[in-house]
Design an enzyme around this catalytic site. Structure first.
Site, PDB file in Angstrom:
ATOM      1  N   ARG A 113     -15.467   5.510  -1.334  1.00 16.16           N
ATOM      2  CA  ARG A 113     -14.364   5.514  -2.191  1.00 16.16           C
ATOM      3  C   ARG A 113     -14.619   5.274  -3.566  1.00 16.16           C
ATOM      4  NH1 ARG A 113      -8.609   6.640   0.413  1.00 16.16           N
ATOM      5  NH2 ARG A 113      -9.034   7.920  -1.526  1.00 16.16           N
ATOM      6  N   HIS A 187      -2.801   0.660   5.269  1.00 13.29           N
ATOM      7  CA  HIS A 187      -2.208  -0.138   3.723  1.00 13.29           C
ATOM      8  C   HIS A 187      -1.191  -0.255   4.052  1.00 13.29           C
ATOM      9  CE1 HIS A 187      -5.400   3.050   1.992  1.00 13.29           C
ATOM     10  NE2 HIS A 187      -5.726   1.708   1.278  1.00 13.29           N
ATOM     11  N   CYS A 292       0.220   8.774   1.524  1.00 12.96           N
ATOM     12  CA  CYS A 292      -1.605   9.235   1.131  1.00 12.96           C
ATOM     13  C   CYS A 292      -1.623  10.333  -0.336  1.00 12.96           C
ATOM     14  CB  CYS A 292      -2.055   8.867   2.089  1.00 12.96           C
ATOM     15  SG  CYS A 292      -1.711   8.144   3.673  1.00 12.96           S
TER      16      CYS A 292
END
Ligand code: ARG
Length: 308
Positions: A113, A187, A292
């Site tokens: 990423r 997360h 997200c």
């Protein structure tokens, strides 16, 4: 923008009793990214299985519903162009953390990423944000949540403890570090939903900054901190947490959640919120949900939550 409407949908505010507070919808500005290149061709969280087929058209269709709902609710949505080699770019919550017109850029943990970060930095610069390039590994609003004037910061899987110090310096705010312990909830935004980011008590409003969370996603010390700071929090069940029920977007009244999070839906109604269900099952294959796909762009003057 200081207009606060009860709700901008045709929904009516549920009848209130003495125990059900009246909620207020606040205007939001979000950054989203069309999942035109969405697929799962690597695995950096337990949800991702590259051998399982994905349907990009379905991802786009489901995402579009979320996008259109935000507009119907009266929110603004900005778009960043998707990059072909970055199938996870749809998860814009990881693209930064934005308060007071200042954007703290991510530094992704995994190489898969890392190329997204410069694209987000360029977008922020072009949009006129005071853009801060980080030194520490952090994944933006995936791990940083603004609750009132305090930043809740997650660590354990992605963002480092050092990024908690850095984000506190960048925004000159108190940071509360929380340890995530369950790899499915890697997360912070998979384990905590911020329901009322505004600290209404200081502002003379009826609301208090409040959250919902999944206790089992945290270690004992962090759970203790959450219990102490948020005695009125909604505690969600493992069942609802496991379908990414907490990965939701609230404007203070409307809370966009997964249709699978039945218990959370009921809890929200009991507290006077208006849950609205949007199914992002395709994007869950990448380990992401509603929140997200949503990065909040907080303009200058958001401190102490004037709504805008
Ligand atoms: N596949 C992405 C990753 O593992 C999903 C990101 C989900 N984003 C979030 N804010 N929780 O990085």
């Amino acid at each position: 923008m200081s207009v606060e409407t009860t709700t901008s949908t045709s929904e009516t505010t549920p009848s209130t009793s003495e125990t059900t507070p009246v909620r207020t919808a606040h205007h939001r500005r979000y950054l989203m990214c069309t999942p035109s290149h969405f697929t799962v061709n690597y695995s950096i969280n337990p949800w991702m299985e590259p051998s399982r087929p994905t349907d990009t058209a379905n991802a786009v269709a489901q995402w579009q519903k979320l996008h259109d709902l935000y507009l119907e609710l009266g929110h603004e949505v900005e778009l960043i162009d998707p990059l072909a080699d970055y199938p996870d770019m749809v998860y814009t919550a990881n693209g930064g953390f934005v308060i007071d017109g200042r954007a703290y850029v991510p530094k992704f943990r995994f190489v898969e990423r890392q190329g997204e970060a410069p694209a987000f930095a360029d977008w922020f610069r072009e949009a006129g944000y005071d853009t801060v390039i980080p030194e520490e590994v952090n994944e933006g609003e995936g791990d940083f949540l603004l609750v009132g004037d305090v930043i809740l910061a997650g660590t354990g899987f992605r963002s480092t403890g050092d990024s908690h110090r850095e984000v506190g310096e960048v925004f000159d705010r108190e940071v509360v570090s929380l340890n995530l312990v369950d790899p499915r909830f890697y997360h912070l935004d998979t384990a905590i939903a911020v329901l009322d980011p505004v600290q209404g008590v200081e502002n003379g409003g009826p609301e208090r900054a409040n959250i919902a969370y999944l206790p089992g996603a945290f270690d004992d010390a962090s759970r203790g901190i959450l219990e102490e700071r948020f005695p009125d929090a909604i505690l969600v069940s493992d069942e609802d947490g496991s379908v990414f029920g907490l990965n939701s977007a609230s404007d203070g009244y409307n809370v966009v959640i997964s249709p699978r999070a039945k218990g959370f839906e009921k809890q929200l109604r009991e507290r006077g919120y208006n849950p609205i269900m949007v199914d992002l099952s395709e994007l869950l294959l990448g380990g992401g949900g509603i929140k997200c796909c949503t990065l909040e762009l907080r303009p200058s003057s958001a401190r102490s939550g004037t709504g805008e």
